[in-house]
Design an enzyme around this catalytic site. Structure first.
Site, PDB file in Angstrom:
ATOM      1  N   ARG A  60      -3.240  45.795   2.571  1.00  0.00           N
ATOM      2  CA  ARG A  60      -3.048  46.796   1.536  1.00  0.00           C
ATOM      3  C   ARG A  60      -4.349  47.325   0.929  1.00  0.00           C
ATOM      4  NH1 ARG A  60       1.037  45.767  -3.427  1.00  0.00           N
ATOM      5  NH2 ARG A  60       2.301  45.037  -1.675  1.00  0.00           N
ATOM      6  N   HIS A  97       5.795  52.451   5.873  1.00  0.00           N
ATOM      7  CA  HIS A  97       5.238  51.868   4.644  1.00  0.00           C
ATOM      8  C   HIS A  97       6.336  51.438   3.676  1.00  0.00           C
ATOM      9  CE1 HIS A  97       1.570  51.085   2.410  1.00  0.00           C
ATOM     10  NE2 HIS A  97       2.074  51.676   1.332  1.00  0.00           N
ATOM     11  N   TYR A 119       6.694  70.175  -4.604  1.00  0.00           N
ATOM     12  CA  TYR A 119       6.036  71.468  -4.785  1.00  0.00           C
ATOM     13  C   TYR A 119       4.845  71.670  -3.857  1.00  0.00           C
ATOM     14  CZ  TYR A 119       8.691  71.407  -9.149  1.00  0.00           C
ATOM     15  OH  TYR A 119       9.683  71.330 -10.074  1.00  0.00           O
TER      16      TYR A 119
END
Length: 865
Positions: free
Chosen positions: A16, A62, A106
């Site tokens: 990670r 993931h 967006y």
């Protein structure tokens, strides 16, 4: 708990928070890039919603939150975080002010062209693959990057018990260093630092010093000081100065920086700032800090560096996953890991391509056999009962493999034309040529590395750009002086030993004869005894009447108002009981004493030391000239006073009943002028006095009459051709004085009685001081009652030696006397306003001595004997 925590720790460290030393990516970044590659979101394709990318990554690779994936995606697109962004974002992806990106529904994104080189050849069995979190598919464990991404874009992350912080670098520099490692495997760190001088931050800025960089590259750990790029601009109309910041240190939030500066100004922790505004736009960064009219822009900037993130430290920790373990690597090791990775990738790719080429060659050889026996093959196929029979017949009759027979059966009839026949033969020749080349690569390490170097140079040619971050030579840490404006100060010392300083600008010029302005309020049984003018950055050599010298800085003296008493000097220097300050010598720089004995320098260092000493001598003079009340004089090298102790050191030997009264800087070719209270003066060449050590008593400078004593010792530097001629200003205790041409004081041998310099009549009183002045200078007089006047020197009459002089300052009573005189190097604007005089508080101005006063229109009279 132990097992669970260890499992969690290893998961965070390996899977990670830390980047891989080969491709420089953490798992989340690798998964994002690979998912976009799999979706076909390349630089030459249309943008796609980030929501789709995040969903694809979460679905297949993931198993964490969507915010973690989107934040990582956004960072890969931010040009102020990555030196070379890997994702091309469309929409609001945040700002350097810390503004967050818009929601992923967006924004849109696609891979940058550079990312294609990070993923190049991934479908050619170049890297290891592993199962995803639910075994539904596989994902790459590392990407086959063609450039050293770990150094180029850097990385930062906090794992469990360890953290990494790798700064970004310039693409061209890092690739040149990697090529050098390939061509010179035994190269040293200094060689690599010729290619990679230091980090190259996307936000540019300035790195101060190379020691931190060198340490980080040598050991994997170091600290680098990064400073914003700021310049001082002067407004063409108002002539006000402004500090303009155009680049800030890496990972500094501009909005928070501006807010912090505003808070410090509001809390009065930063002074000298009148306005602050952020004028940044799409064209670039621009933060304007307006400076107050009376402030010094460089000092304000130094305070900003000291108290804000305009100057910050970047801690470097070159920690990465190497061979499945976290390791701290130096610069060469990081480059070696990348080179080893590329060697493995190119070898794997070459083997894959060789296998593919051989398979194609096998098919083409079969087609060539078919073309050579086309009529027989067509006849065989026509007579075959079915496809399998035809295939078996071809394999038996012509010795073909099953793949070759199958390819012949699938061949279209149009391939039998002459043109198509030639294409097959040309393709076969090309494939065979490729096989030869691939075998050459696999068979020679030299050729293999030539391929790697060629691909590195291709990336450099496409993506290399100019360095943004400037690396400056090492600078000393900001000293206290750097945070204090350099300005001329009037320093006053009282008879009781109180000292203070005030800016010269506090005292406006008046004409001679004025009443003056309060310089300090006299206390009972105390009066002001001396004053001098010096810069806040000057060294002060404090000489006591007992012949000792102490070291002090002007800025260490407290600043107080004109009416304040000041601070006891015993609190600033450790005077012995009964010891008083006799002279304070302002010195801009102190030369280092030359080494001797075991401390002797080598020839090169000695030459450098001599050069530095010459420069110091040229700037400040070579000797300290000392004079006592009894007329003894001495000169000692200035460097003898460069290392005084806190408790002081001996400046000269003092006889019982004598006291030190003067200390001056004295250079070669200068003359010395000693003046006595009885109105006598002697001028002689400084070479008449041989240099002496600090402990010497000195030699006779002037022969005194009974009851007379020396009141001032002035050093007269040579006058260069074209410079204005100086005059000697003589001031008496009752406020009278005059200027006399220097030429009227003929040069004599030391030890004589000297010449008359002024008549010490009852009106004048004894001489207080005699000093060399220029018409362009101003002088200050102060009385023991605390009155101070500043006037242009050119306003004082120039008359002969054997005269009484004119009134310079009005004293109110017999108890009030002039006790100090000092020169001001530069005249203020007020001094040039002819006819303007400023009255003292509550008093009317007196522009000149009344005509009926004795001495107002004195002329030279009497003889010189």
């Amino acid at each position: 708990m132990r097992k669970s925590y260890l499992d969690y720790s290893m998961s965070v460290i390996i899977g990670r928070a830390l980047p891989d030393a080969r491709d420089g990516l953490k798992p989340v970044h690798r998964r994002i890039l690979y998912a976009m590659h799999s979706e076909g979101l390349h630089h030459n394709k249309r943008y796609s919603k980030c929501a789709g990318v995040v969903g694809e990554v979460l679905k297949k690779y993931h198993p964490h939150g969507d915010s973690a994936v989107y934040d990582a995606l956004v960072r890969l697109a931010q040009e102020w975080n990555l030196r070379y962004p890997l994702i091309d974002g469309q929409g609001n992806f945040g700002s350097v002010d810390g503004d967050p990106a818009a929601a992923y529904r967006y924004t849109e994104s696609r891979l940058e062209r550079l990312a294609d080189f990070l993923l190049a050849d991934i479908d050619k069995e170049t890297v290891e693959w592993g199962p995803n979190f639910d075994d539904s598919t596989v994902e790459p464990l590392v990407l086959p990057t063609r450039f050293p991404n770990l150094l180029v874009n850097g990385s930062s992350g906090i794992a469990v018990g360890m953290a990494t912080s790798i700064p970004p670098h310039n693409m061209g520099e890092v690739i040149d260093a990697a090529i050098h490692v390939i061509e010179n495997p035994k190269c040293t760190l200094p060689e690599l630092m010729r290619f990679v001088p230091g980090p190259d931050f996307p936000t540019a800025g300035i790195i101060l010093g190379r020691d931190g960089i060198r340490k980080a590259y040598e050991t994997g750990r170091g600290n680098i000081t990064v400073r914003a790029r700021a310049s001082v601009e002067v407004h063409p109309k108002t002539e006000r100065e402004s500090i303009v910041v155009t680049e800030i240190p890496y990972q500094v939030n501009k909005a928070k920086l501006v807010e912090h500066i505003a808070d410090l100004v509001r809390e009065k922790k930063l002074e000298g700032i009148s306005d602050l505004r952020d004028e940044s736009s799409r064209e670039g960064m621009r933060v304007v800090i307006e400076v107050k009219r009376d402030a010094v822009a460089q000092v304000v900037l130094n305070n900003l560096y000291a108290h804000t993130a305009l100057q910050t430290g970047f801690g470097v920790t070159l920690l990465a996953i190497d061979g499945g373990q976290p390791r701290i690597l130096n610069l060469k090791q990081l480059l070696e890991r990348f080179v080893a990775h590329r060697r493995d990738v190119v070898t794997r790719r070459t083997r894959f391509e060789l296998k593919q080429a051989r398979a194609r060659e096998h098919i083409l050889l079969g087609l060539q056999i078919a073309l050579d026996h086309i009529d027989e093959i067509i006849e065989l196929i026509k007579k075959a009962e079915n496809r399998d029979a035809a295939r078996d017949g071809l394999m038996t009759r012509f010795g073909l493999s099953e793949l070759q027979a199958k390819a012949i059966l699938e061949m279209q009839l149009q391939r039998l034309t002459g043109l198509e026949r030639q294409k097959i033969l040309d393709e076969l020749a090309e494939v065979q040529k490729l096989i030869t080349r691939l075998k050459e690569i696999l068979g020679s390490e030299k050729v293999l590395f030539e391929v790697i170097v060629g691909e590195l140079r291709e990336v450099k040619q496409l993506f290399s750009d100019e360095r943004r971050t400037e690396i400056q030579s090492a600078q000393a840490d900001l000293e206290l002086e750097d945070l204090i404006a350099e300005e001329e100060m009037v320093v006053t010392v009282s008879h009781a030993g109180y000292v203070k300083r005030n800016p010269v600008s506090l005292y406006r010029a008046q004409r001679r004869g004025g009443r003056g302005k309060t310089g300090a309020v006299a206390r009972e049984e105390d009066f002001l005894e001396s004053l001098f003018v010096a810069s806040t950055h000057s060294y002060l050599l404090v000489f006591s009447d007992k012949g000792k010298v102490y070291w002090l800085k002007v800025h260490a003296i407290p600043q107080a108002g004109r009416s304040a008493r000041g601070k006891p000097i015993v609190n600033l220097v450790q005077l012995s009981p009964g010891e008083k300050v006799a002279a304070i010598l302002p010195v801009r720089e102190l030369p280092e004493p030359p080494a001797s004995g075991d401390e002797a320098l080598d020839q090169e260092a000695a030459e450098a030391s001599q050069q530095a000493e010459k420069q110091a001598v040229a700037a400040t003079g070579e000797f300290v000239f000392l004079a006592t009340q009894r007329g003894l004089i001495k000169k000692t090298r200035l460097d003898a006073f460069s290392r005084p102790r806190t408790a002081g050191i001996i400046a000269l030997g003092i006889e019982e009943g004598d006291a030190l009264i003067s200390a001056r800087i004295c250079g070669p070719g200068a003359h010395v002028l000693l003046s006595t209270a009885g109105g006598m003066a002697i001028r002689f060449d400084e070479s008449d006095v041989r240099p002496m050590g600090r402990g010497a008593y000195g030699v006779k400078g002037i022969s005194l009459e009974d009851g007379d004593q020396v009141v001032s010792g002035e050093v007269l530097a040579p006058v260069a051709e074209g410079e204005p001629a100086p005059t000697i200003l003589t001031v008496t205790a009752n406020g009278y004085g005059k200027r006399t041409e220097l030429s009227e004081y003929r040069v004599q041998s030391r030890g004589g009685k000297g010449l008359i310099t002024i008549k010490t009549t009852e009106r004048n009183g004894p001489v207080v001081s005699a000093a060399r002045v220029l018409d362009s200078e101003e002088v200050m007089l102060i009385t023991n009652k605390g009155m101070l006047i500043r006037m242009p020197a050119k306003g004082i009459s120039v008359i002969g030696r054997n005269t009484q002089g004119v009134r310079l300052i009005t004293v109110e009573s017999r108890e009030e006397q002039v006790v100090g005189v000092a020169r001001v190097a530069e005249t203020s604007p007020e001094a040039d306003q002819a006819g303007v005089a400023e009255p003292a508080e509550g008093a009317a101005p007196v522009e000149s001595a009344p005509a009926d006063e004795p001495g107002a229109e004195d002329t030279e009279e009497g003889n010189e004997e």
